[in-house]
Write an enzyme that holds these catalytic residues in place. Sequence first.
Site, PDB file in Angstrom:
ATOM      1  N   HIS A  57     -31.656 -56.348 -11.013  1.00 35.53           N
ATOM      2  CA  HIS A  57     -32.448 -55.029 -11.113  1.00 35.53           C
ATOM      3  C   HIS A  57     -31.048 -53.962 -10.751  1.00 35.53           C
ATOM      4  O   HIS A  57     -30.656 -53.047 -11.255  1.00 35.53           O
ATOM      5  CB  HIS A  57     -33.708 -54.712 -10.321  1.00 35.53           C
ATOM      6  N   GLU A  58     -30.556 -54.475  -9.549  1.00 34.04           N
ATOM      7  CA  GLU A  58     -29.488 -53.689  -9.193  1.00 34.04           C
ATOM      8  C   GLU A  58     -28.337 -53.796  -9.706  1.00 34.04           C
ATOM      9  O   GLU A  58     -27.392 -52.673  -9.945  1.00 34.04           O
ATOM     10  CB  GLU A  58     -29.223 -54.034  -7.628  1.00 34.04           C
TER      11      GLU A  58
ATOM     12  N   GLY B 199     -34.373 -52.580  -2.606  1.00 32.61           N
ATOM     13  CA  GLY B 199     -32.754 -52.509  -2.998  1.00 32.61           C
ATOM     14  C   GLY B 199     -32.396 -51.149  -3.469  1.00 32.61           C
ATOM     15  O   GLY B 199     -33.325 -49.996  -3.740  1.00 32.61           O
TER      16      GLY B 199
ATOM     17  N   HIS C 258     -28.319 -51.478 -12.487  1.00 31.64           N
ATOM     18  CA  HIS C 258     -28.075 -50.070 -12.092  1.00 31.64           C
ATOM     19  C   HIS C 258     -26.307 -49.789 -12.327  1.00 31.64           C
ATOM     20  O   HIS C 258     -26.041 -48.876 -12.955  1.00 31.64           O
ATOM     21  CB  HIS C 258     -28.526 -49.778 -10.806  1.00 31.64           C
TER      22      HIS C 258
ATOM     23  N   GLN D  87     -27.786 -44.634  -7.802  1.00 32.85           N
ATOM     24  CA  GLN D  87     -29.070 -43.977  -7.284  1.00 32.85           C
ATOM     25  C   GLN D  87     -28.733 -42.931  -6.411  1.00 32.85           C
ATOM     26  O   GLN D  87     -29.627 -41.971  -6.194  1.00 32.85           O
ATOM     27  CB  GLN D  87     -30.067 -44.830  -6.960  1.00 32.85           C
TER      28      GLN D  87
ATOM     29  N   CYS E 201     -38.988 -48.814  -9.337  1.00 33.08           N
ATOM     30  CA  CYS E 201     -37.509 -48.363  -8.837  1.00 33.08           C
ATOM     31  C   CYS E 201     -37.560 -47.004  -8.303  1.00 33.08           C
ATOM     32  O   CYS E 201     -38.597 -46.027  -8.486  1.00 33.08           O
ATOM     33  CB  CYS E 201     -36.813 -48.186 -10.423  1.00 33.08           C
ATOM     34  N   LEU E 202     -36.780 -46.971  -7.084  1.00 34.78           N
ATOM     35  CA  LEU E 202     -36.799 -45.752  -6.430  1.00 34.78           C
ATOM     36  C   LEU E 202     -36.537 -44.519  -7.122  1.00 34.78           C
ATOM     37  O   LEU E 202     -36.539 -43.291  -6.773  1.00 34.78           O
ATOM     38  CB  LEU E 202     -35.667 -45.890  -5.319  1.00 34.78           C
TER      39      LEU E 202
END
Length: 181
Positions: A135-136, A46, A139, A51, A93-94
């Site tokens: 999670h997204e 994701g 963000h 991000q 997480c990226l």
Amino acid sequence: MAILPIVHWPHRALSTPAAPVEAFDGSLHRLIDDMAETMYAASGVGLAANQVDRLHRVTVMDCAAEDEPSQLLEIVNPEIVGREGTLVWEEGCLSFPGLYNEVKRAARVTVRYRDRNGEACEITGEGLLAVCLQHEIDHLDGVVFIDRLGPLGRRMALKQWKKIEDELARGGVAPGRRSGA
Ligand code: NI
């Protein structure tokens, strides 16, 4: 299409809420296409627009198992409208490559959103998809997964992240190869 640079913590975009999308136009489509390419290139499940330092309520995800065909979801202006149960999942997480922590979230969520053309959609997910949706959407609200750990857990995670960051600054690679979001 283009691969966009992914920002790492503590970049400001990661703690800033994103604004709702109003125009479902070519520039939105380009952002979605670039985000999907960026997510796949980073082997992520994701990616939220924050991000890639774009403060629009846009996220892409693909939670298909490795032996399944890809299932790209393009989600604009999402809103969680239903939550059920709880689950604990080890998340990455990226924007924190190499950092993994168990996070407690709802086990099943229903999300209303718009597709790239502005059409109203709804999705219900459990397991990885439920985790990824939450999670997204976090963000997009300027919240990262370590914010869900409680004060002590967050402090410990930040300490660990500092070590990884130092290693990355020295040209090292982030530990672990599991996918982030
Ligand atoms: Ni993330």
